[in-house]
Design an enzyme around this catalytic site. Sequence first.
Site, PDB file in Angstrom:
ATOM      1  CG  LEU A   5      51.165  37.861  29.534  1.00  0.00           C
ATOM      2  CD1 LEU A   5      51.305  38.900  28.438  1.00  0.00           C
ATOM      3  CD2 LEU A   5      50.097  36.846  29.148  1.00  0.00           C
ATOM      4  CB  CYS A  60      47.997  41.078  29.422  1.00  0.00           C
ATOM      5  SG  CYS A  60      48.662  40.583  31.033  1.00  0.00           S
ATOM      6  CG  ASN A  67      42.774  40.521  30.140  1.00  0.00           C
ATOM      7  OD1 ASN A  67      43.000  40.059  31.261  1.00  0.00           O
ATOM      8  ND2 ASN A  67      43.539  40.248  29.111  1.00  0.00           N
ATOM      9  N   GLY A 122      34.432  36.685  36.394  1.00  0.00           N
ATOM     10  CA  GLY A 122      33.808  36.308  37.671  1.00  0.00           C
ATOM     11  C   GLY A 122      32.757  35.227  37.613  1.00  0.00           C
TER      12      GLY A 122
END
Lengths: 260, 309
Positions: B75, B132, B194, B246
């Site tokens: 980040l 995250c 995520n 993806g």
Amino acid sequence: MKVQLTHNGIVTSINKLKEDYILLSVTIDGRPAFRPGQFMMMQVSDSYDPLLLRPFSILDEHNGEYRFLIKIVGRGTRLIADFTCGKSVFLTGPFGNGFPQEAGGRALVAAGGVGIASVYAFLQMLHKQGVPYEFIYGARTKNELVLLNLLKPHHPLLSTDDGSQGYHGRLTDILKRKIRPEHTVFACGPMPMLAVVKNITLQQKAACYLSLEARMACGFGVCLGCTIFDTSGNTKRVCKDGPVFEAGEVSFGKQIAKNR
Amino acid sequence: MNKKLLQVKIGSMVLKNPIIGASGTFGYGAEYKKFISLGSIGGFVTKGLSLEPRKGNPEPRIKETPSGLINSIGLENIGMDAFLRDVMPGIEDAGTAIIVNIFGTAMDEYVELAHRLNRIKRIDGIELNISCPNVKAGGAEFGKDPLVVQTITQKVRDVTNKPLIVKLSPMVTSIVDVAVAAQEGGADAVSIANTYPAMAMDLKSRKPFLGAKTGGLSGPAIKPITLKLVYDAFGKINIPIIGVGGISSAEDVLEYAFAGAAAIQTGTANFINPEITAKLASDLHDYLTGAGIRSFASIVGAAKSSIGS
């Protein structure tokens, strides 16, 4: 402003040079302008594996045909070695800041190993500008000194670690002998070599620019995968803020510097 | 051109089309101005922003894997102040939805960030990063517990009336429970999902390859897994799902739409072809018109529709 930074290329020739080096020629649509030291990202596979494009310095360009000197180091570059003429490749770029457009006084250019790929276009520029410069090119053995015919006009001072061609020893030994405070040094090569180049130029108080190599996903500053921490501890992107940095900015791990 | 063909509504935010650049792969938007006309895509999500600038994780930060990419950027970002001061003026004319991704290590930080963004007219939406995998505190830890997800969403909802998207972690016992929690907290949409916690080893050192040891896996390798999460969540919540994982082609977009994604984000694909978002928007338009489909919205969730499409 939108500019054309994605390209379709067609492989026009591929020559296997000594050791693991390839000279690849690709005609690229749109004929993108580039500065010495800039690079392009090249697709290596038509499938998703390997997924990412690979960064390569642009050697030169004639009539829309771009040449890249590529050293086979892994899966991606091995796939490139199997490219055949007529193959279409997707490319992005040119990216990166490139070398300064003015050498400023006298230039000393040093290339270690495949680092020659990054400085070649810069040498050509200096030659064209009629700027006085000297050029040192070193590798481990004579088999890793490539493009010697192309380099003739630049009168390379050669060195090999094993003494098989040119000076027996490190190119940085030659640099040490040659350098004067009024020189500006431009170098590309492995990190341990660049660490020594930085130290030598610091001692001589000579200006110095280093072109770095890094693993990167995008090449244009968004993935932050190639981030390095500079001497002030700030983050720099090799792809976008570099690949050419003032030596004073580049921080080398203590271990690397000690090794040489 | 039929404007309604590709139009997507996320809360009060109307996107021209369902193609959005994903956070962490689209810079702060400005970086893509030289590649595409930003007005040709539905929107973009900024790199995750925190109150203070962050330098991120040590190198190496990326590792390519078969059809995938593990990243441990950590980040790295310029911080909210610099974003509002230096970046915003350059993207105000983007002609597309600007969604700001925010991240904190404590709930109060999310609230503070959202509060500050609420005053900025040009910002169209907020995406909460509670997922995250690359940070020790906050991040994915917040995203695992439905109760925490609901609380954090609610707290942010209380300080902003902007469209609020919650980006979910794929590493949960039940994606439905977490998606429902976000909805109950007042989210206008959920992004599913995520990256997946992942790692690679260095053969020489026998140690983890990445400087941060572990990272998050993205790219085509994860598409089938995230696609299923979208499918699982569709029909269980009333708010739109933004599919992310993806996506590299119009076919991928269609698969996600059939599974239930009302919009999609492209991530890793932006690194390979920085024009991919604009290309997908154009390809999707061509597909729909070619197939005589009246709107993208009509095919969303087709896989679960009893009528079929």
